[in-house]
Motif scaffolding. Sequence first.
Motif: not given
Length: 280
Positions: A4, A8, A11-12, A41
């Motif tokens: 996870d 993230r 995505t960032v 995203q």
Amino acid sequence: MLIDALLRMLTVTGQNEDISHGLQIGKDQKGDNQRDENGNQSNNLVFIDDISIFADTPEGMQKLLNIVQEFTAWCGMQINVKKTYLLVIDNDKKRGEQEPAPPLTINGETLQTMNLDDACRYLGYWDTGTGDTRATKEVVWQKIIAARDLIKCHPLTPELATKLFTSKGMGVFRFSAALIQWSESELNDVQQLCVQAYKNVWNLPQSTASAIFIFPKTRAGKESTLPMAVLTQELLLHAERCMRHKDVVKRILLAGSNRTLDEWLCDSFAELIEEMDLWK
């Protein structure tokens, strides 16, 4: 939790570096592809420990791969580079043949590139970079044949034999029905296999008329589970799932629906349904 955290970070990075997934959301009035304002995203998919990363440029993909390399080096996770492949997605096969795949690397090793005609398996689906799904259709076809032959001369009751075939045979068709484009002739071929299986269910010769398995119960038929009914059910369920969340999948579905309205010169879905009733 580590997976996870990695997702993230990807995505960032996509947001900060403006790395798009390259998915077509819709077309503007000039017919040009629109960029999804939040599309960056959605640059990854994960299933347990299997990760897929998307980028519309080689430079963007390399940046995402660098994030994966840095993260795994920090936490001690291992990357099996031998099982890591680059799949260039492009419907223009001629352009793909002329332009070499970019030399992307991770942990100092160059990723293997799949050929344009090689089918890549992901989560049970087989597809090529040009969108050729014939490999998936062949798998479905062979499994339906195997399920049909499994119930030849069976000792089961017709009810149990029917459940066995619909589970093993129609189940594999149901799994891919909403995401694979089937032609009318292909659906007819699948239906022919299903009818042959239902004749096996009732221990009937193959020369028996097929109508009884196709007709609804209101017309003295058995209303057997057939491909078109399964396809309709799965398309409706797929559309419902796509509309649950405000994400890129929902925007793609809505854009496709609006294009359908434009193509059939309809102002609403109610009007489109009325138009469809005229096709019957």
